[in-house]
Motif scaffolding. Sequence first.
Motif, PDB file in Angstrom:
ATOM      1  N   LYS A 243       0.897  -1.456   0.393  1.00  0.00           N
ATOM      2  CA  LYS A 243      -0.040  -0.153  -0.111  1.00  0.00           C
ATOM      3  C   LYS A 243       1.023   1.409   0.057  1.00  0.00           C
ATOM      4  O   LYS A 243       0.379   2.179   0.490  1.00  0.00           O
ATOM      5  CB  LYS A 243      -1.065  -0.196   1.456  1.00  0.00           C
ATOM      6  N   ARG A 244       2.463   1.510  -0.413  1.00  0.00           N
ATOM      7  CA  ARG A 244       3.280   2.428   0.017  1.00  0.00           C
ATOM      8  C   ARG A 244       3.274   3.203  -1.256  1.00  0.00           C
ATOM      9  O   ARG A 244       2.492   2.971  -2.585  1.00  0.00           O
ATOM     10  CB  ARG A 244       4.295   1.747  -0.625  1.00  0.00           C
ATOM     11  N   ARG A 245       3.112   4.607  -0.954  1.00  0.00           N
ATOM     12  CA  ARG A 245       2.969   5.854  -2.344  1.00  0.00           C
ATOM     13  C   ARG A 245       4.153   5.982  -2.086  1.00  0.00           C
ATOM     14  O   ARG A 245       4.675   6.539  -1.220  1.00  0.00           O
ATOM     15  CB  ARG A 245       1.695   6.535  -2.111  1.00  0.00           C
ATOM     16  N   VAL A 246       4.956   6.832  -3.456  1.00  0.00           N
ATOM     17  CA  VAL A 246       5.955   6.824  -3.788  1.00  0.00           C
ATOM     18  C   VAL A 246       5.752   9.126  -4.157  1.00  0.00           C
ATOM     19  O   VAL A 246       4.709   9.221  -4.669  1.00  0.00           O
ATOM     20  CB  VAL A 246       6.681   6.879  -4.415  1.00  0.00           C
ATOM     21  N   GLN A 247       6.291   9.455  -3.351  1.00  0.00           N
ATOM     22  CA  GLN A 247       5.833  11.059  -4.350  1.00  0.00           C
ATOM     23  C   GLN A 247       6.407  11.425  -5.500  1.00  0.00           C
ATOM     24  O   GLN A 247       7.692  10.751  -6.212  1.00  0.00           O
ATOM     25  CB  GLN A 247       6.656  12.677  -3.460  1.00  0.00           C
ATOM     26  N   SER A 248       5.911  11.709  -6.759  1.00  0.00           N
ATOM     27  CA  SER A 248       6.099  11.512  -7.764  1.00  0.00           C
ATOM     28  C   SER A 248       6.964  12.434  -8.388  1.00  0.00           C
ATOM     29  O   SER A 248       8.254  11.975  -9.365  1.00  0.00           O
ATOM     30  CB  SER A 248       4.362  13.041  -8.801  1.00  0.00           C
ATOM     31  N   SER A 249       7.750  13.474  -7.777  1.00  0.00           N
ATOM     32  CA  SER A 249       8.556  14.554  -7.579  1.00  0.00           C
ATOM     33  C   SER A 249      10.770  13.699  -7.497  1.00  0.00           C
ATOM     34  O   SER A 249      11.646  13.338  -7.909  1.00  0.00           O
ATOM     35  CB  SER A 249       9.247  15.320  -6.434  1.00  0.00           C
ATOM     36  N   ALA A 250      10.298  12.295  -6.331  1.00  0.00           N
ATOM     37  CA  ALA A 250      11.033  11.419  -6.194  1.00  0.00           C
ATOM     38  C   ALA A 250      11.506  10.029  -6.976  1.00  0.00           C
ATOM     39  O   ALA A 250      12.688   9.716  -7.171  1.00  0.00           O
ATOM     40  CB  ALA A 250      11.023  10.365  -4.443  1.00  0.00           C
ATOM     41  N   LEU A 251       9.863   9.852  -6.959  1.00  0.00           N
ATOM     42  CA  LEU A 251      10.043   8.980  -8.562  1.00  0.00           C
ATOM     43  C   LEU A 251      10.344   9.552 -10.047  1.00  0.00           C
ATOM     44  O   LEU A 251      11.307   8.690 -10.231  1.00  0.00           O
ATOM     45  CB  LEU A 251       8.452   8.691  -8.367  1.00  0.00           C
ATOM     46  N   ASN A 252      10.413  10.413  -9.611  1.00  0.00           N
ATOM     47  CA  ASN A 252      10.734  10.996 -11.281  1.00  0.00           C
ATOM     48  C   ASN A 252      12.217  11.046 -11.045  1.00  0.00           C
ATOM     49  O   ASN A 252      13.452  11.347 -12.056  1.00  0.00           O
ATOM     50  CB  ASN A 252       9.818  12.296 -11.259  1.00  0.00           C
ATOM     51  N   ASP A 253      13.160  11.796 -10.282  1.00  0.00           N
ATOM     52  CA  ASP A 253      14.191  11.687  -9.771  1.00  0.00           C
ATOM     53  C   ASP A 253      14.895  10.495 -10.187  1.00  0.00           C
ATOM     54  O   ASP A 253      16.398  10.467 -11.035  1.00  0.00           O
ATOM     55  CB  ASP A 253      14.523  11.658  -8.303  1.00  0.00           C
ATOM     56  N   VAL A 254      14.421   9.175  -9.649  1.00  0.00           N
ATOM     57  CA  VAL A 254      15.113   8.234  -9.126  1.00  0.00           C
ATOM     58  C   VAL A 254      15.151   7.599 -10.938  1.00  0.00           C
ATOM     59  O   VAL A 254      15.545   7.057 -11.902  1.00  0.00           O
ATOM     60  CB  VAL A 254      14.129   6.590  -8.513  1.00  0.00           C
TER      61      VAL A 254
ATOM     62  N   LEU B 292      13.668   5.872 -27.871  1.00  0.00           N
ATOM     63  CA  LEU B 292      12.122   5.973 -26.932  1.00  0.00           C
ATOM     64  C   LEU B 292      12.456   7.394 -26.001  1.00  0.00           C
ATOM     65  O   LEU B 292      13.612   7.820 -25.383  1.00  0.00           O
ATOM     66  CB  LEU B 292      12.477   5.036 -25.896  1.00  0.00           C
ATOM     67  N   ARG B 293      11.466   7.713 -25.507  1.00  0.00           N
ATOM     68  CA  ARG B 293      11.747   9.203 -24.745  1.00  0.00           C
ATOM     69  C   ARG B 293      10.302   8.710 -23.494  1.00  0.00           C
ATOM     70  O   ARG B 293       9.700   8.723 -24.139  1.00  0.00           O
ATOM     71  CB  ARG B 293      11.561  10.271 -25.801  1.00  0.00           C
ATOM     72  N   VAL B 294      11.312   9.457 -22.395  1.00  0.00           N
ATOM     73  CA  VAL B 294       9.781   9.540 -20.977  1.00  0.00           C
ATOM     74  C   VAL B 294      10.111  10.234 -20.373  1.00  0.00           C
ATOM     75  O   VAL B 294      10.945  11.145 -20.215  1.00  0.00           O
ATOM     76  CB  VAL B 294      10.803   8.073 -20.526  1.00  0.00           C
ATOM     77  N   TYR B 295       9.182  10.967 -20.561  1.00  0.00           N
ATOM     78  CA  TYR B 295       8.496  12.301 -19.936  1.00  0.00           C
ATOM     79  C   TYR B 295       8.668  12.589 -18.514  1.00  0.00           C
ATOM     80  O   TYR B 295       8.448  13.679 -18.363  1.00  0.00           O
ATOM     81  CB  TYR B 295       7.815  12.633 -20.778  1.00  0.00           C
ATOM     82  N   TYR B 296       7.896  11.717 -18.166  1.00  0.00           N
ATOM     83  CA  TYR B 296       7.309  11.432 -17.153  1.00  0.00           C
ATOM     84  C   TYR B 296       6.278  10.500 -16.168  1.00  0.00           C
ATOM     85  O   TYR B 296       5.918   9.634 -16.923  1.00  0.00           O
ATOM     86  CB  TYR B 296       6.119  12.857 -16.979  1.00  0.00           C
ATOM     87  N   ALA B 297       6.518  10.132 -15.174  1.00  0.00           N
ATOM     88  CA  ALA B 297       6.240   9.051 -14.114  1.00  0.00           C
ATOM     89  C   ALA B 297       5.122   9.362 -12.605  1.00  0.00           C
ATOM     90  O   ALA B 297       5.896  10.106 -12.125  1.00  0.00           O
ATOM     91  CB  ALA B 297       7.408   7.826 -13.864  1.00  0.00           C
TER      92      ALA B 297
END
Length: 435
Positions: free
Chosen positions: A350-361, A379-384
């Motif tokens: 049930k863990r949630r992670v912040q979008s900012s931390a996720l996108n840094d990774v 392939l270009r990855v823009y955002y997660a």
Amino acid sequence: MSLPTVAFIGRPNVGKSTIFNRVAGDRISIVEDTPGVTRDRIYSHGEWLANKFAMIDTGGIQIGDAPFTAQIRSQAEIAIEEADVIVFIVDGKAGLTADDETVAQILYRSDKPIVLAVNKVDNPESRNNIFDFYSLGFGDPIPISGVHGLGLGDLLDKVIENFPVEDEVEENDDIRFSLIGRPNVGKSSIVNALLGEDRVIVSDIAGTTRDAIDTRFESDGTKFTMVDTAGIRKRGKVYENTEKYSVMRAMKAIDQSDVSLFVINAEEGIREQDKRVAGYAHEAGKAVIIVVNKWDTLKKDNHTQTDFENFIRNGFKYLDYAPIIFISAKTGQRVEQLPALIKRVNENHKRRVQSSALNDVIMDAISIHPTPTVNSKRLRVYYATQVAVGPPTFIVFVNDPELMHFSYQRFLENQIREHFDFSGTPVRIIKRNRK
């Protein structure tokens, strides 16, 4: 909540599997391309008009020359015992047969809703073929074509009309878990060990499956609900040792749980049915703990546990995220560690992670391992962003989803796991075009 269960039965060659696959098609087609997941068409999920349900396909059972054989009785009784609604499929081209009447005789005693589907009605001219089936006594036959998908909407409308009304179940914040695995791996002994004198029994509550009793207990201030799977042992006369029956019971327990404890017998190792049950827990997106029971029975040296763990990892590559614990329900070895481990993997589930931390990774991962190029197109990855929990689910916005190969998607998942604790839970990544 327990999903309603729909069983498809009928004699061979009436098109049960074709219809089953039609109804389950969306689910089957989107199952992740993970090497090692054992798939079996005995069971799956379906959905119609926002109604989700479990399905069991009783196809593939051959009927002998005799009009009433052990195989056809077993097929019908499994379906009758486990289903909330039974879809009785007959062949409109072949017409009414003695085997159809044999199945009907069994279903008369079921006290379950029966929906009669006449398959292979592929054109308007062949609709006249349905009238002979009125004599079976199950009301209006529904003409369908499994090959072309005709009439399936009418069939499913009738099916969901007959779904049972769920009893209200006490809502609580307990962690719900179940013990799954083949018969005789020691699930009952583990239950007894978990409910020892050091546990506080909160209550026994009615489960959401028929004749099931879920047990609530407390350990170190955390409340748990143990989903009952004892139904496998209750019904001695209904072929409880058959694979289909055991797998169907496990499905229901998994659907009602947050965490599945997948139990393996250390003496017997891994069997094919283990892979079926574990594969379903994985595809259902549940948190999984692999419990190796009867560990006390093996002669061990310094390498025994490592070798056994490697053996499990090779047999269940798709469960590489699941922690493994070696226990003995008989001696109590490490059983006391189970509640804390269940609590931890449930939190990860049930863990949630912040979008900012996720996108840094994600961006750091891309700098380490640049995105692939396919046919001169990169392939270009823009955002997660994370869109769900239970299991943690992430959408990755890209220029073209077709350019993200499974291996690169797996790489991104591994990077996410390295930075956030998702042990015990599957992680799902959905590729989506930014536009």
